[in-house]
Motif scaffolding. Structure first.
Motif: not given
Ligand code: TXA
Ligand code: MG
Length: 408
Positions: A356-357, A204, A229, A360-361, A226-227
């Motif tokens: 969505e967090q 990412t 993830g 991403q992570r 990136t957005g």
């Protein structure tokens, strides 16, 4: 913009077993999402001593970066670039040797086909036999974006290595300014799997790409994290408005269901929990999903239970047991429960109300667990709704489907 400035032509194309110089371009003035307002090459020189001139200078550097990266692609090189999901490792999808370099750099099994990336809807007609009305609707709704469509491939247009012998090809148009500009500048269909070594979490950040592929690929375009993830959703359409999800991802089942022409959304049975490559009945239709991808080096378990307290109690018990035997343990937990665990062991997946967090992570946390030498990773489950479905899919794969179900 067809300026053929090819840097380090001597290093092309990247070959198996041979270390190559990996160019890295750091883009400074590029808006992350929006393909429309990027700098284009001009002959105007920058005005000195103003903020605007710094900006123009950065633009000039960025323009050169795009030209060099695109020239590498046109000459059969491999270039990693950001998309809205994860970084991809691109090569000209028509060029056998270029596509072979992707498989060699990643150590990817050759029966796992690649996604072809395009910058313009028109390019799709050159690649596939036909686009059915349902696929057309999905394209109108979600392109550019994290939706990959599997369609009947047009014979002889792409390297056979891209499709791994299938009569279909997976295609997507990424929603990222840098990806779209690179694709447009290269003016060829670009095959691009995630830019990681096979079996490692997808990258990412450009740093993740370097960790895995420095010296194995020709270039990296760095435009920051990136957005989404997690990777794109891979789907197949069929008669009667049916959409089958072959790999859950950035576009959710709920979003697909909301499209007017979509009557049913189902998940490929090959994706169900515990299905493996040896399970003939449930062999996944998207070949890549059968491999144990996204695997951290430590042993990972998903912990599920009837309540937060029950899960936390079980995680703490496992943590104590493992720590006593000298193991390093990481807990991946949602913000709402962080306090249930000792500070030094816990990593945040973000809020349970915003999965969505976690998307991403997740991959960068798995890499961090590797970097910190974690022997055991205990991860909380989230409800498989919305993007949570893709988060759970990747977590289960990372954990090799090891789940601890706790009772009451
Ligand atoms: O977000 C993404 O999709 C990223 C970025 C770089 O675009 N790409 C990516 O590519 O995840 P990769 O190669 O790591 O995953 C491609 C997936 C695999 O599961 C593969 O089996 C599936 O797409 N696939 C490719 N061609 C297919 C086909 N013809 N039929 C079914 N599945 C296909
Ligand atoms: Mg991948």
């Amino acid at each position: 913009m067809n300026d053929e400035r090819v840097p380090e032509v001597g290093s092309l194309p990247s070959r198996a077993g041979q270390r190559v110089e990996t160019r890295c371009w750091t883009l400074s003035s590029i808006p992350r999402l929006s393909g429309n307002d990027l700098p284009v090459a001009t002959n105007e020189s920058a005005t000195p001593d103003t903020e605007a001139s710094d900006y123009a200078m950065e633009h000039t550097a960025d323009i050169a970066a795009f030209q060099e990266a695109a020239a590498l692609l046109r000459h059969g090189g491999t270039v990693a670039f950001p998309t809205e999901t994860v970084y991809g490792l691109g090569a000209d999808a028509r060029n056998d040797q270029a596509v072979s370099s992707i498989f060699a750099a990643k150590g990817r099994p050759s029966d796992n086909p690649l996604i072809v990336h395009i910058a313009d809807r028109i390019q799709l007609d050159e690649l596939v036999e036909n686009v059915d009305e349902l696929a057309e609707q999905l394209i109108r709704e979600f392109w550019p974006g994290p939706l990959t469509l599997v369609l009947p491939v047009r014979a002889g247009v792409l390297s056979a290595r891209v499709t791994a012998g299938l009569d279909t090809v997976a295609v997507r148009m990424p929603d990222h300014a840098v990806a779209l500009r690179l694709l447009a500048e290269a003016s060829c269909p670009v095959a691009a799997p995630s830019a990681n070594l096979s079996g490692r979490p997808s990258p990412t950040t450009a740093g993740h790409v370097k960790e895995d592929l420095d010296g194995r690929i020709d270039g990296i375009l760095d435009a920051g994290p990136t957005g989404v993830g997690l990777e794109s959703t891979v789907v197949e359409t069929s008669l009667g408005g049916k959409v089958t999800i072959l790999r859950p991802g950035g576009i959710t089942a709920e979003q697909l269901m909301a499209v007017a022409g979509v009557k049913a959304v189902s998940v490929d049975p090959g994706l169900q929990e515990g299905a493996t490559v040896t399970d003939e009945l449930a062999a996944p239709r998207s070949p890549g999903v059968k491999y144990t991808h996204y695997a951290p080096r430590g042993m990972m378990y998903i912990v599920e239970g009837s309540s937060v307290d029950v899960v936390a109690a079980r995680v703490r018990a496992e943590l104590t047991k493992a720590t006593e035997t000298g193991k390093r343990v990481a807990v991946l937990a949602y913000d709402e429960h962080l306090e249930a665990y000792p500070d030094h062991s816990v990593y945040s997946l973000g809020s349970l109300t915003a999965p969505e967090q976690a998307a991403q992570r997740l991959y960068s946390l798995l890499r961090r667990c590797d970097d910190e030498g974690m022997d055991l990773i205990l991860a909380e489950a989230c409800p498989p709704k919305g993007i949570g479905a893709a988060v759970m899919n990747r977590m289960l794969k990372a954990a090799g489907h090891r789940i601890i179900h706790t009772g009451k």
